[in-house]
Design an enzyme around this catalytic site. Structure first.
Site, PDB file in Angstrom:
ATOM      1  N   THR A 146       1.100  -1.849  -0.186  1.00  0.00           N
ATOM      2  CA  THR A 146      -0.501   0.128  -0.091  1.00  0.00           C
ATOM      3  C   THR A 146       0.929   1.451   0.116  1.00  0.00           C
ATOM      4  OG1 THR A 146      -1.771  -0.832   1.099  1.00  0.00           O
ATOM      5  CG2 THR A 146      -1.629   1.772   1.698  1.00  0.00           C
TER       6      THR A 146
ATOM      7  N   HIS B 157       2.870   1.728  -3.386  1.00  0.00           N
ATOM      8  CA  HIS B 157       1.879   2.363  -4.426  1.00  0.00           C
ATOM      9  C   HIS B 157       1.250   3.782  -4.044  1.00  0.00           C
ATOM     10  CE1 HIS B 157      -1.618   1.501  -6.840  1.00  0.00           C
ATOM     11  NE2 HIS B 157      -2.488   2.890  -5.894  1.00  0.00           N
ATOM     12  N   GLU B 158       1.018   3.977  -2.779  1.00  0.00           N
ATOM     13  CA  GLU B 158       1.250   5.757  -2.931  1.00  0.00           C
ATOM     14  C   GLU B 158       2.484   6.604  -3.245  1.00  0.00           C
ATOM     15  OE1 GLU B 158      -2.161   6.684  -2.786  1.00  0.00           O
ATOM     16  OE2 GLU B 158      -2.877   4.936  -2.052  1.00  0.00           O
TER      17      GLU B 158
ATOM     18  N   TRP C 119      -4.209   2.629 -15.258  1.00  0.00           N
ATOM     19  CA  TRP C 119      -5.798   2.534 -16.347  1.00  0.00           C
ATOM     20  C   TRP C 119      -5.953   3.429 -16.589  1.00  0.00           C
ATOM     21  CZ3 TRP C 119      -5.994   1.454 -11.271  1.00  0.00           C
ATOM     22  CH2 TRP C 119      -6.688   1.777 -10.720  1.00  0.00           C
TER      23      TRP C 119
ATOM     24  N   ASP D  39      -1.346  -7.419  -2.086  1.00  0.00           N
ATOM     25  CA  ASP D  39      -0.201  -6.873  -2.772  1.00  0.00           C
ATOM     26  C   ASP D  39       1.231  -8.260  -2.907  1.00  0.00           C
ATOM     27  OD1 ASP D  39      -0.431  -4.531  -0.693  1.00  0.00           O
ATOM     28  OD2 ASP D  39       0.728  -5.847   1.031  1.00  0.00           O
TER      29      ASP D  39
END
Length: 417
Positions: A230, A233-234, A245, A296
């Site tokens: 997480t 990703h951030e 996308w 994950d």
């Protein structure tokens, strides 16, 4: 503990927060497009010059602000405790370095043909904004169990914040409505006559994450999101990356080597997914990409184009560039080297540089000639850095500064007049 944790599917607040900013900031859409154009031109010009993607590894100091709701602030770690342990925090730093360095033998390694070592490393800050030694961790109590990305960012940052042009702020919260986390997009280049995208949001510039999705050990909510991805990703958003996308049907992430994608992999599975974004052509989604919504365990890829984009952002976004320049001034050395300034000591502070290769667990101490320890400090995952030790309380005499990594040790005699 909230029983809803186990039912969540990965979602981050990047797109809705951006839409809020478009409504709040005049000409934000135009400024964003100018930023995207400048990134594209920067990358193309660098390729035309035959320049490398990166001349050296970039290292980013992190401060983790643990905002917890445990009235017993002395109790750290344990099930259901948002005042998370040092071990949980250090596990997240380790995961970041595995993922951003494509480290072989870890979950962050891949053999994808377009996979890239981002050549970015993260470490818990060893000096606070005033130059004092620090663990890079702050802890603050607030009697609040769940936060809203829509309304609480400023309140959280007011509780604990370090300058975002010098540190990557990560706020770890008890829980967040609807989302696992949020990473603030970089401020764009200054454009005369236009409001710069996120220019005025320095105090919320960083990462916000629910504590149960932070790190790979400790009080974790859900095995689908228990490997620390997480925050990987951030931070991708914080570095200027966009969802694969493009946050719309078959949208663009401005990276040609991520396949065109209809929508997020908003599932708990690593099964292949396909898109039909190009007429007459079916392509496999890159569900392994850190900027998808996969569990994950699926994630292990940043691409070369994503790396090029991040490197451009670190040059073109004012706060990001200031942060990099402020923290990457010391050149590495092949072996451990100590450089002491002003010996005998002046102004009651011992200043020194410790340089070596890569990131290391470090320990340093000041002893008297009888071997008695007068000062001691240690930290994990540290780069070559400048240090300071207050010596104003020491009596005149000779002292020994010792600095050690896992494999090397160096000492220097210090005179206190």
């Amino acid at each position: 503990m909230s029983t809803s944790w186990a039912q969540r599917i990965r979602d981050c607040a990047f797109s809705p927060v951006y839409q809020q900013q478009v409504l709040k900031v005049k000409n934000a859409t135009i400024s964003r497009q100018i930023f995207e154009d400048s990134i594209r031109h920067y990358i193309q010009n660098k390729k035309n010059r035959g320049g490398r993607t990166a001349e050296k590894i970039i290292r980013i100091p992190v401060v983790v602000h643990v905002i917890h709701n445990n009235p017993d602030s002395l109790t750290i770690g344990g099930r259901g405790n948002a005042n998370i342990s040092v071990e949980q925090i250090e596990s997240q730093i380790r995961v970041l370095n595995e993922d951003y360095r494509r480290k072989e033998g870890t979950n962050g390694y891949n053999t994808n043909a377009v996979g890239a070592d981002m050549e970015i490393e993260f470490y818990l800050a060893n000096r606070d904004p005033n130059g004092n030694a620090t663990t890079g961790i702050t802890r603050r109590y607030r009697n609040k169990s769940i936060y809203s990305i829509d309304t609480d960012l400023e309140t959280v940052s007011a509780t604990s914040y370090w300058p975002s042009d010098r540190y990557l702020n990560i706020w770890v919260l008890p829980d967040i409505y609807s989302y696992l986390g949020y990473g603030q997009f970089p401020a764009s280049t200054s454009v005369p006559g236009l409001s710069s995208y996120f220019q005025d949001y320095a105090h919320t510039d960083g990462i916000f994450v629910a504590h149960q999705y932070f790190g790979s050990t400790g009080d974790l909510a859900d095995q689908s999101y228990a490997l620390g991805r997480t925050v990987t990703h951030e931070i991708g958003h914080w570095l200027g990356l966009i969802h694969t996308w493009g946050d719309e049907y078959c949208g663009t992430d401005y990276c040609d080597d991520t396949p065109p994608t209809e929508s997020a992999n908003s599932t708990r599975f690593c099964n292949d997914r396909y898109s039909n974004c190009v007429s007459g052509q079916t392509t496999r989604n890159m569900i392994e990409n850190y900027l998808d919504y996969s569990p994950d365990a699926c994630m292990n890829v940043f691409t070369q184009d994503q790396k090029d984009r991040v490197r451009a952002v670190l040059e073109l976004s004012p706060r990001r560039k200031q942060l990099v320049n402020a923290n990457n001034s010391l050149e590495e050395t092949s072996t451990l080297q100590l450089k002491v300034y002003s010996n005998p000591i002046q102004n009651k502070i011992l200043y020194f540089d410790a340089t070596f290769q890569g990131l290391h667990s470090v320990k340093y101490q000041l002893t008297n000639t009888q071997g008695y320890t007068l000062f001691h400090s240690e930290a994990n995952n540290q780069p070559s850095s400048s240090y300071s030790i207050p010596v104003g309380q020491l009596t005149p005499g000779t002292y020994i500064l010792t600095f050690a990594t896992e494999s090397e040790k160096a000492s220097h005699r210090i005179a206190v007049p």
